[in-house]
Design a protein around this motif. Sequence first.
Motif: not given
Lengths: 321, 72
Positions: A232-233, A235-237, A239-240, A251
């Motif tokens: 998840l970490y 994925l978040n970076s 996408m950002e 999701s």
Amino acid sequence: MKDKFDVIVVGAGPAGSMAARFAAEQGVSVLMLEKDRDVGYPVRCGEAISKKGVEEFIQLDEKWIASKISKFSLISPDGTESLIEFGESGYILDRKIFDYELAKSAANCGAQILTRAYVNGLLLEDNVVAGVKYEYQGEQKELKSKIVIGADGVESRIGRWAGLETFTDFRNMECCVQVTASNIKVDSNTLYFYFGKNVAPGGYFWVFPKSGYSANIGLGISGMEGKKRSALYYLNSFMEKNFPDAPILTSVAGGVPSTITLKRISIPGMVLAGDAARQVNPLSGGGISSGMIGGSIAGRIAGESIKMNKPDHILTYEKVS
Amino acid sequence: MYRESRTGKLLIDILPGKCDFCGCCVGICPEDAIELKEAEISIIDHRCTNCAKCIWSCPVEAIKFNKEGILV
Ligand SMILES: Cc1cc2nc3c(=O)[nH]c(=O)nc-3n(C[C@H](O)[C@H](O)[C@H](O)COP(=O)(O)OP(=O)(O)OC[C@H]3O[C@@H](n4cnc5c(N)ncnc54)[C@H](O)[C@@H]3O)c2cc1C
Ligand code: SF4
Ligand code: SF4
């Protein structure tokens, strides 16, 4: 519903549906049990499949093809892109519809299907698997069968209950997260793969286009990497950095057992198929077509074994699959 | 979030609000200690050895170490 079936299939994914269909085609009685409310949903999958992998099992239908794939784009850590062209060689599926159609094809061959039926144990007779225990509408029930086919996916426990050591070493589990996002302006015929240890250590990011500028975007990292940081970490970076304002439609989390197929996938009264048997391509993590192949073989052999009245015939599964 | 530990020995806990019911942890648990229904998950306390492998395998950080065994 009957109180006894020749074959009980646990799990209605691609492997289970093909097992149910190929067994039912032999004229034996088949019941497929699925714990979820819907066959095919939730979709924990990037939905990419090769043309060859799908054509063998179902006639092409635009309604479950989200896009047609003819190119691969490989993006290295410094952003350099290599494009490889193949000609139309694969698809992004709409698996919700695809899985549904596969299950329907099993039903059309005579298989029965029951959803919201959670299998939580096996019936054993003289140490031979002889049916399943399951929970349905809050009640604990039992059903006898001559053969149980475990197609219960990455979370498979059926094999263990029968005495096989089937769990996946956490280092070999690709732990995945994926979003389906819209406003993703990529070419709708290209599969994009992003590599790099800061992007997806030991794995890759995929951006798989679907119709109307939506795409499946996700990654998998091994449980070993997960000790440090979660999928998840990453994925978040990602996408950002790449798609900061993309609306997220879905999701999901999921696991891909990226090991070689288990050594033992059949014992008297039971065979495993699909992710449950680790029939996954360990390099790509693709398991839809290999699951359908494994399921079809498991179903055919189960049907034959019953017709010939030769219980040991299912043990030949290890040799052919 | 609280969860009673039946044996008093359980050191890990699943945060139901974060869990996506994906089955990754079930597939790696060496002790067959996780029960996963459609949208319901629980640890079978008397089987769990607190090995933490499920914590590392959860893609969405839904499992945590819990030194007291009860409070998450
Ligand atoms: C994020 C992600 C992306 C992926 N991308 C791709 C891709 O692009 N291409 C590809 O080919 N593969 C991909 N895969 C792998 C692919 O999704 C699987 O290999 C495939 O779904 C396996 O099919 P199956 O029938 O074995 O299992 P599943 O499709 O997982 O079906 C198993 C079924 O069994 C049911 N079940 C489980 N336990 C029980 C029980 N106790 N009682 C009753 N029912 C039960 C489940 O609810 C489920 O419906 C991906 C996987 C993930 C996680
Ligand atoms: S800590 Fe280990 S034994 Fe306990 S549930 Fe997690 S993986 Fe299973
Ligand atoms: S791995 Fe995480 S998200 Fe998946 S079922 Fe287990 S606790 Fe839930």
